[in-house]
Write an enzyme that holds these catalytic residues in place. Structure first.
Site, PDB file in Angstrom:
ATOM      1  N   ARG A  19     -17.896  -2.447  17.624  1.00  0.00           N
ATOM      2  CA  ARG A  19     -17.187  -3.692  17.315  1.00  0.00           C
ATOM      3  C   ARG A  19     -15.824  -3.760  17.990  1.00  0.00           C
ATOM      4  O   ARG A  19     -15.029  -2.827  17.919  1.00  0.00           O
ATOM      5  CB  ARG A  19     -17.009  -3.818  15.805  1.00  0.00           C
ATOM      6  CG  ARG A  19     -16.176  -5.038  15.410  1.00  0.00           C
ATOM      7  CD  ARG A  19     -16.208  -5.311  13.922  1.00  0.00           C
ATOM      8  NE  ARG A  19     -17.572  -5.396  13.470  1.00  0.00           N
ATOM      9  CZ  ARG A  19     -18.084  -4.670  12.483  1.00  0.00           C
ATOM     10  NH1 ARG A  19     -17.347  -3.826  11.827  1.00  0.00           N
ATOM     11  NH2 ARG A  19     -19.343  -4.808  12.142  1.00  0.00           N
ATOM     12  N   CYS A  71     -16.568  -9.069   5.183  1.00  0.00           N
ATOM     13  CA  CYS A  71     -15.880  -7.822   4.829  1.00  0.00           C
ATOM     14  C   CYS A  71     -14.672  -8.126   3.951  1.00  0.00           C
ATOM     15  O   CYS A  71     -13.913  -9.048   4.250  1.00  0.00           O
ATOM     16  CB  CYS A  71     -15.392  -7.115   6.080  1.00  0.00           C
ATOM     17  SG  CYS A  71     -16.709  -6.831   7.244  1.00  0.00           S
ATOM     18  N   CYS A 107       0.359   4.704   6.961  1.00  0.00           N
ATOM     19  CA  CYS A 107      -0.262   4.545   8.289  1.00  0.00           C
ATOM     20  C   CYS A 107       0.734   3.820   9.209  1.00  0.00           C
ATOM     21  O   CYS A 107       1.156   2.692   8.914  1.00  0.00           O
ATOM     22  CB  CYS A 107      -1.551   3.759   8.172  1.00  0.00           C
ATOM     23  SG  CYS A 107      -2.661   4.437   6.906  1.00  0.00           S
ATOM     24  N   CYS A 162       0.845  -1.203   0.000  1.00  0.00           N
ATOM     25  CA  CYS A 162       0.000   0.000   0.000  1.00  0.00           C
ATOM     26  C   CYS A 162       0.879   1.252   0.000  1.00  0.00           C
ATOM     27  O   CYS A 162       1.823   1.357   0.779  1.00  0.00           O
ATOM     28  CB  CYS A 162      -0.916  -0.001   1.221  1.00  0.00           C
ATOM     29  SG  CYS A 162      -2.011   1.425   1.243  1.00  0.00           S
ATOM     30  N   CYS A 174     -19.222   2.121   8.248  1.00  0.00           N
ATOM     31  CA  CYS A 174     -18.491   1.472   9.338  1.00  0.00           C
ATOM     32  C   CYS A 174     -17.267   2.342   9.569  1.00  0.00           C
ATOM     33  O   CYS A 174     -16.432   2.485   8.675  1.00  0.00           O
ATOM     34  CB  CYS A 174     -18.102   0.059   8.899  1.00  0.00           C
ATOM     35  SG  CYS A 174     -16.961  -0.746  10.029  1.00  0.00           S
ATOM     36  N   CYS A 210       0.487   0.084  10.272  1.00  0.00           N
ATOM     37  CA  CYS A 210       0.017  -0.918   9.313  1.00  0.00           C
ATOM     38  C   CYS A 210       1.134  -1.729   8.653  1.00  0.00           C
ATOM     39  O   CYS A 210       2.013  -1.163   7.972  1.00  0.00           O
ATOM     40  CB  CYS A 210      -0.812  -0.229   8.231  1.00  0.00           C
ATOM     41  SG  CYS A 210      -1.490  -1.422   7.072  1.00  0.00           S
ATOM     42  N   CYS A 234     -19.443  -6.019   3.113  1.00  0.00           N
ATOM     43  CA  CYS A 234     -18.736  -4.826   3.571  1.00  0.00           C
ATOM     44  C   CYS A 234     -17.416  -4.779   2.803  1.00  0.00           C
ATOM     45  O   CYS A 234     -16.863  -5.836   2.471  1.00  0.00           O
ATOM     46  CB  CYS A 234     -18.479  -4.933   5.076  1.00  0.00           C
ATOM     47  SG  CYS A 234     -17.485  -3.583   5.732  1.00  0.00           S
TER      48      CYS A 234
END
Ligand code: SF4
Length: 327
Positions: free
Chosen positions: A273, A110, A70, A66, A201, A73, A141
């Site tokens: 969640r 998801c 972040c 990616c 979400c 991550c 999702c």
């Protein structure tokens, strides 16, 4: 406890508010623990059956590589974490996984892709996955990064029920965690998703070295969205070797429970969640989270690329607590 007995303790619903001040949210965090838990439970019972837990399964349909940075991550191409960049999974593989998740008791499936935003040809493929998963009788999702208004409408047309896009933390702490996209860009994507008629979400991550005031700011940002997210995932940082957050941080489990309770009180109609980080939580902490108003878990061997709680262990815990999957 039977559902009849639970109904006897149902509490009146409270007004849904979108004007929470930080002073009010801070005051909730500072309540004596029994008082905070009582308030959270009272609201939980007003909107939900307190013995039910919604179960979602998350599959990484495109792992690693990616371009975003972040700091938590392992999928970011900026860090050496040992996660290999892979191609988008085939439709058949995704459907096979979705069938297995459904058979294991999941009601929502998801699909996560490590993209800054989806490219046109990739979105077509994800739309086919959404259609296929839906045809299996599962809610769908996706979490694919930033979306334009047009992309959100395309996903809606394919039948997408939920889109996950987290705010991650408070606006003030955000710059410590991500530099490649702004808070406002996140809010813009959330707006496009909402305008397209897809359920939102949206939550965040705690234990990243933020102060309580940042947890206050994160909840304020979520609870003051024009419409509360239908799902609010609260993640505990999973420290991954190679990421900038591999060292330091961490959070007292009771502060985590407090964060759940404040999310429940400020967004009483939302499903809250327990997401990443459950693997390292004791049964007692998880039980307190359920008492604080958490009513959804991710279930499955992997949560994107970090280990998730063992599925048998999850079912044993729900059994021990007399809790059942939400249908
Ligand atoms: S959290 Fe998402 S956007 Fe950020 S680096 Fe990881 S995969 Fe990319």
């Amino acid at each position: 406890m039977t559902s009849v007995a639970v109904e006897a303790f149902a509490m009146p619903a409270a007004a849904i508010r979108h004007d929470w001040s930080r002073v009010e949210i801070r005051a909730l965090f500072e309540l004596p623990f029994p008082e905070l838990m009582f308030r959270a439970q009272s609201l939980h019972r007003a909107y939900f059956e307190p013995t039910e837990v919604q179960i979602s399964t998350l599959l990484s349909i495109k792992t690693g590589g990616c371009p975003e940075d972040c700091a938590y991550c392992p999928q970011s191409a900026h860090y050496e974490t040992g996660v290999k960049a892979e191609k988008l999974m085939s439709l058949d593989t995704v459907l096979e996984e979705a069938r297995a998740a459904r058979d294991a008791g999941a009601s929502r499936f998801c699909m996560g892709a490590a993209w800054r935003e989806p490219k046109h040809r990739d979105l077509d493929k994800v739309c086919a996955m959404v259609e296929g998963v839906r045809a299996l009788g599962l809610e769908t999702c996706a979490t694919l990064g930033m979306l334009t208004a047009k992309q959100a409408r395309q996903l809606k047309a394919a039948g997408l029920d939920y889109y996950n896009h987290n705010l991650d933390t408070s606006p003030e702490f955000y710059g410590e965690i991500i530099s490649t996209r702004t808070y406002q860009e996140r809010l813009d994507t959330l707006g496009h998703v909402r305008d397209a008629g897809i359920h939102v979400c949206c939550g965040g991550i705690v234990g990243m070295g933020e102060a309580r005031e940042d947890r206050v700011g994160m909840i304020a940002a979520l609870a003051n969205l024009p419409v509360h997210p239908e799902s609010v995932p609260i993640n505990m940082l999973v420290k991954v070797e190679g990421t900038p957050l591999a060292r330091g941080g961490g959070l007292d489990p009771l502060e985590f429970v407090r964060t759940i309770a404040v999310a429940r009180i400020t967004m009483p109609r939302s499903v809250v969640r327990l997401s990443a980080g459950r693997e390292d939580m004791s049964e007692e902490t998880q039980a307190l989270c359920f008492l604080a108003g958490a009513n959804s878990i991710f279930y499955g061997p992997k949560l994107l690329t970090t280990p998730n709680s063992d599925t048998d262990r999850d079912m044993r815990l729900l059994d021990k607590l007399g809790m059942v999957p939400m249908r």
